[in-house]
Design a protein around this motif. Structure first.
Motif, PDB file in Angstrom:
ATOM      1  N   GLU A  79     -61.651 -48.583 -46.118  1.00 54.55           N
ATOM      2  CA  GLU A  79     -62.619 -48.771 -47.202  1.00 54.55           C
ATOM      3  C   GLU A  79     -63.643 -47.651 -47.281  1.00 54.55           C
ATOM      4  OE1 GLU A  79     -64.443 -52.567 -46.489  1.00 54.55           O
ATOM      5  OE2 GLU A  79     -62.711 -53.666 -47.265  1.00 54.55           O
ATOM      6  N   SER A  80     -63.991 -47.029 -46.147  1.00 53.09           N
ATOM      7  CA  SER A  80     -65.089 -46.068 -46.148  1.00 53.09           C
ATOM      8  C   SER A  80     -64.940 -45.048 -45.016  1.00 53.09           C
ATOM      9  CB  SER A  80     -66.423 -46.801 -45.967  1.00 53.09           C
ATOM     10  OG  SER A  80     -66.485 -47.374 -44.672  1.00 53.09           O
ATOM     11  N   LEU A  81     -65.696 -43.969 -45.140  1.00 50.91           N
ATOM     12  CA  LEU A  81     -65.750 -42.978 -44.062  1.00 50.91           C
ATOM     13  C   LEU A  81     -66.399 -43.565 -42.818  1.00 50.91           C
ATOM     14  CD1 LEU A  81     -66.770 -39.805 -46.109  1.00 50.91           C
ATOM     15  CD2 LEU A  81     -64.523 -40.332 -45.126  1.00 50.91           C
ATOM     16  N   GLU A  82     -67.341 -44.481 -42.998  1.00 55.01           N
ATOM     17  CA  GLU A  82     -67.987 -45.133 -41.858  1.00 55.01           C
ATOM     18  C   GLU A  82     -66.986 -45.970 -41.064  1.00 55.01           C
ATOM     19  OE1 GLU A  82     -69.142 -45.261 -45.044  1.00 55.01           O
ATOM     20  OE2 GLU A  82     -70.862 -43.914 -44.821  1.00 55.01           O
ATOM     21  N   ALA A  83     -66.097 -46.672 -41.764  1.00 54.22           N
ATOM     22  CA  ALA A  83     -65.066 -47.476 -41.090  1.00 54.22           C
ATOM     23  C   ALA A  83     -64.130 -46.565 -40.292  1.00 54.22           C
ATOM     24  CB  ALA A  83     -64.283 -48.305 -42.110  1.00 54.22           C
ATOM     25  N   ILE A  84     -63.801 -45.401 -40.845  1.00 51.49           N
ATOM     26  CA  ILE A  84     -62.950 -44.444 -40.133  1.00 51.49           C
ATOM     27  C   ILE A  84     -63.656 -43.938 -38.885  1.00 51.49           C
ATOM     28  CG2 ILE A  84     -61.881 -42.154 -40.276  1.00 51.49           C
ATOM     29  CD1 ILE A  84     -61.484 -42.787 -43.329  1.00 51.49           C
ATOM     30  N   ALA A  85     -64.929 -43.605 -38.999  1.00 53.39           N
ATOM     31  CA  ALA A  85     -65.701 -43.119 -37.845  1.00 53.39           C
ATOM     32  C   ALA A  85     -65.794 -44.189 -36.766  1.00 53.39           C
ATOM     33  CB  ALA A  85     -67.095 -42.685 -38.288  1.00 53.39           C
ATOM     34  N   ASP A  86     -65.976 -45.446 -37.173  1.00 54.57           N
ATOM     35  CA  ASP A  86     -66.038 -46.542 -36.200  1.00 54.57           C
ATOM     36  C   ASP A  86     -64.703 -46.693 -35.475  1.00 54.57           C
ATOM     37  OD1 ASP A  86     -68.660 -47.024 -36.913  1.00 54.57           O
ATOM     38  OD2 ASP A  86     -68.195 -48.776 -38.159  1.00 54.57           O
ATOM     39  N   TRP A  87     -63.592 -46.554 -36.186  1.00 55.85           N
ATOM     40  CA  TRP A  87     -62.264 -46.649 -35.570  1.00 55.85           C
ATOM     41  C   TRP A  87     -62.064 -45.500 -34.584  1.00 55.85           C
ATOM     42  CZ3 TRP A  87     -58.624 -49.086 -33.575  1.00 55.85           C
ATOM     43  CH2 TRP A  87     -57.343 -48.559 -33.390  1.00 55.85           C
ATOM     44  N   LYS A  88     -62.440 -44.290 -34.970  1.00 52.71           N
ATOM     45  CA  LYS A  88     -62.291 -43.141 -34.078  1.00 52.71           C
ATOM     46  C   LYS A  88     -63.104 -43.338 -32.800  1.00 52.71           C
ATOM     47  CE  LYS A  88     -62.609 -38.107 -33.865  1.00 52.71           C
ATOM     48  NZ  LYS A  88     -61.463 -37.976 -32.997  1.00 52.71           N
ATOM     49  N   ALA A  89     -64.251 -44.011 -32.903  1.00 50.60           N
ATOM     50  CA  ALA A  89     -65.141 -44.218 -31.756  1.00 50.60           C
ATOM     51  C   ALA A  89     -64.780 -45.437 -30.909  1.00 50.60           C
ATOM     52  CB  ALA A  89     -66.587 -44.345 -32.240  1.00 50.60           C
ATOM     53  N   ASN A  90     -63.833 -46.259 -31.374  1.00 47.64           N
ATOM     54  CA  ASN A  90     -63.431 -47.453 -30.616  1.00 47.64           C
ATOM     55  C   ASN A  90     -62.930 -47.036 -29.232  1.00 47.64           C
ATOM     56  OD1 ASN A  90     -61.036 -49.222 -29.699  1.00 47.64           O
ATOM     57  ND2 ASN A  90     -62.171 -50.555 -31.087  1.00 47.64           N
ATOM     58  N   MET A  91     -63.444 -47.675 -28.186  1.00 45.01           N
ATOM     59  CA  MET A  91     -63.135 -47.262 -26.810  1.00 45.01           C
ATOM     60  C   MET A  91     -61.642 -47.351 -26.479  1.00 45.01           C
ATOM     61  SD  MET A  91     -65.839 -45.977 -25.752  1.00 45.01           S
ATOM     62  CE  MET A  91     -65.310 -45.607 -24.102  1.00 45.01           C
ATOM     63  N   ASP A  92     -60.962 -48.399 -26.908  1.00 46.90           N
ATOM     64  CA  ASP A  92     -59.520 -48.505 -26.659  1.00 46.90           C
ATOM     65  C   ASP A  92     -58.766 -47.402 -27.403  1.00 46.90           C
ATOM     66  OD1 ASP A  92     -59.768 -50.730 -24.991  1.00 46.90           O
ATOM     67  OD2 ASP A  92     -59.696 -52.123 -26.685  1.00 46.90           O
ATOM     68  N   HIS A  93     -59.199 -47.115 -28.620  1.00 45.29           N
ATOM     69  CA  HIS A  93     -58.579 -46.054 -29.400  1.00 45.29           C
ATOM     70  C   HIS A  93     -58.842 -44.696 -28.744  1.00 45.29           C
ATOM     71  CE1 HIS A  93     -58.273 -43.710 -33.423  1.00 45.29           C
ATOM     72  NE2 HIS A  93     -57.082 -43.794 -32.876  1.00 45.29           N
ATOM     73  N   LYS A  94     -60.030 -44.489 -28.207  1.00 42.24           N
ATOM     74  CA  LYS A  94     -60.357 -43.235 -27.512  1.00 42.24           C
ATOM     75  C   LYS A  94     -59.439 -43.029 -26.302  1.00 42.24           C
ATOM     76  CE  LYS A  94     -64.873 -41.648 -27.703  1.00 42.24           C
ATOM     77  NZ  LYS A  94     -64.560 -40.612 -28.611  1.00 42.24           N
ATOM     78  N   GLN A  95     -59.138 -44.114 -25.565  1.00 42.82           N
ATOM     79  CA  GLN A  95     -58.216 -44.010 -24.430  1.00 42.82           C
ATOM     80  C   GLN A  95     -56.816 -43.621 -24.899  1.00 42.82           C
ATOM     81  OE1 GLN A  95     -58.689 -44.006 -21.211  1.00 42.82           O
ATOM     82  NE2 GLN A  95     -60.877 -44.316 -21.435  1.00 42.82           N
ATOM     83  N   ALA A  96     -56.381 -44.196 -26.017  1.00 45.42           N
ATOM     84  CA  ALA A  96     -55.069 -43.847 -26.572  1.00 45.42           C
ATOM     85  C   ALA A  96     -55.055 -42.383 -27.028  1.00 45.42           C
ATOM     86  CB  ALA A  96     -54.718 -44.774 -27.734  1.00 45.42           C
ATOM     87  N   GLN A  97     -56.154 -41.919 -27.633  1.00 47.22           N
ATOM     88  CA  GLN A  97     -56.244 -40.520 -28.055  1.00 47.22           C
ATOM     89  C   GLN A  97     -56.107 -39.592 -26.844  1.00 47.22           C
ATOM     90  OE1 GLN A  97     -59.804 -39.817 -30.514  1.00 47.22           O
ATOM     91  NE2 GLN A  97     -59.679 -41.949 -31.121  1.00 47.22           N
ATOM     92  N   LYS A  98     -56.797 -39.932 -25.774  1.00 45.97           N
ATOM     93  CA  LYS A  98     -56.749 -39.119 -24.547  1.00 45.97           C
ATOM     94  C   LYS A  98     -55.324 -39.058 -23.990  1.00 45.97           C
ATOM     95  CE  LYS A  98     -58.956 -38.747 -20.020  1.00 45.97           C
ATOM     96  NZ  LYS A  98     -59.935 -39.345 -19.100  1.00 45.97           N
ATOM     97  N   LYS A  99     -54.663 -40.220 -23.923  1.00 42.47           N
ATOM     98  CA  LYS A  99     -53.286 -40.280 -23.429  1.00 42.47           C
ATOM     99  C   LYS A  99     -52.350 -39.488 -24.353  1.00 42.47           C
ATOM    100  CE  LYS A  99     -49.935 -42.245 -20.904  1.00 42.47           C
ATOM    101  NZ  LYS A  99     -49.722 -42.177 -19.503  1.00 42.47           N
ATOM    102  N   GLY A 100     -52.630 -39.535 -25.655  1.00 46.97           N
ATOM    103  CA  GLY A 100     -51.822 -38.775 -26.607  1.00 46.97           C
ATOM    104  C   GLY A 100     -51.887 -37.288 -26.341  1.00 46.97           C
ATOM    105  N   ILE A 101     -53.086 -36.780 -26.090  1.00 46.20           N
ATOM    106  CA  ILE A 101     -53.267 -35.349 -25.807  1.00 46.20           C
ATOM    107  C   ILE A 101     -52.613 -34.982 -24.481  1.00 46.20           C
ATOM    108  CG2 ILE A 101     -55.016 -33.621 -25.200  1.00 46.20           C
ATOM    109  CD1 ILE A 101     -56.807 -35.025 -27.347  1.00 46.20           C
ATOM    110  N   GLN A 102     -52.764 -35.846 -23.483  1.00 45.38           N
ATOM    111  CA  GLN A 102     -52.233 -35.554 -22.146  1.00 45.38           C
ATOM    112  C   GLN A 102     -50.718 -35.696 -22.061  1.00 45.38           C
ATOM    113  OE1 GLN A 102     -54.410 -38.431 -19.832  1.00 45.38           O
ATOM    114  NE2 GLN A 102     -56.129 -37.037 -19.475  1.00 45.38           N
ATOM    115  N   THR A 103     -50.143 -36.667 -22.790  1.00 45.32           N
ATOM    116  CA  THR A 103     -48.759 -37.060 -22.532  1.00 45.32           C
ATOM    117  C   THR A 103     -47.851 -37.074 -23.749  1.00 45.32           C
ATOM    118  OG1 THR A 103     -49.574 -38.461 -20.730  1.00 45.32           O
ATOM    119  CG2 THR A 103     -47.322 -38.874 -21.487  1.00 45.32           C
ATOM    120  N   TRP A 104     -48.262 -37.678 -24.860  1.00 46.32           N
ATOM    121  CA  TRP A 104     -47.338 -38.035 -25.932  1.00 46.32           C
ATOM    122  C   TRP A 104     -47.116 -36.985 -27.008  1.00 46.32           C
ATOM    123  CZ3 TRP A 104     -50.646 -42.924 -25.978  1.00 46.32           C
ATOM    124  CH2 TRP A 104     -50.195 -43.816 -25.002  1.00 46.32           C
TER     125      TRP A 104
END
Length: 102
Positions: free
Chosen positions: A58-83
């Protein structure tokens, strides 16, 4: 899918590394989690060499909140390291759409 306009699309294009290494399970978990986020609208995904996942918000704020979600941040880190050997994220405002459906 008919969404009220305007809305935003996050286009995630990627090249995967070899092997699963827990990717499929995490992808499923992230989609489930994203669907619970305020402002989430829908998601579409395809992979044939280059993978493309488009999530709609719905909004840029919703996207920023999703990017900042702690579980999502862990997945992002694993993506860079492994996937992923490469990825690109594009954020677009959708003002108009049309489709063909036989």
């Amino acid at each position: 899918m008919e969404l009220a306009k305007p809305y935003y699309a996050v286009i995630f294009s990627s090249l995967r590394t070899d092997g699963d290494e827990g990717y499929a399970q995490m992808a499923e978990e992230m989609e489930t989690l994203a669907r619970k986020q305020p402002g989430f609208l829908d998601i579409e995904s395809a992979r044939d060499g280059v993978g493309i996942t488009v999530s709609y918000w719905e909004s840029l704020e919703a996207i920023a909140d999703w990017k900042a979600n702690m579980d999502h941040k862990q997945a992002q880190k694993k993506g860079i390291q492994t996937w992923y050997s490469w990825y690109k994220v594009r954020i677009c405002k959708v003002e108009r759409e049309y489709e063909f459906n036989k």
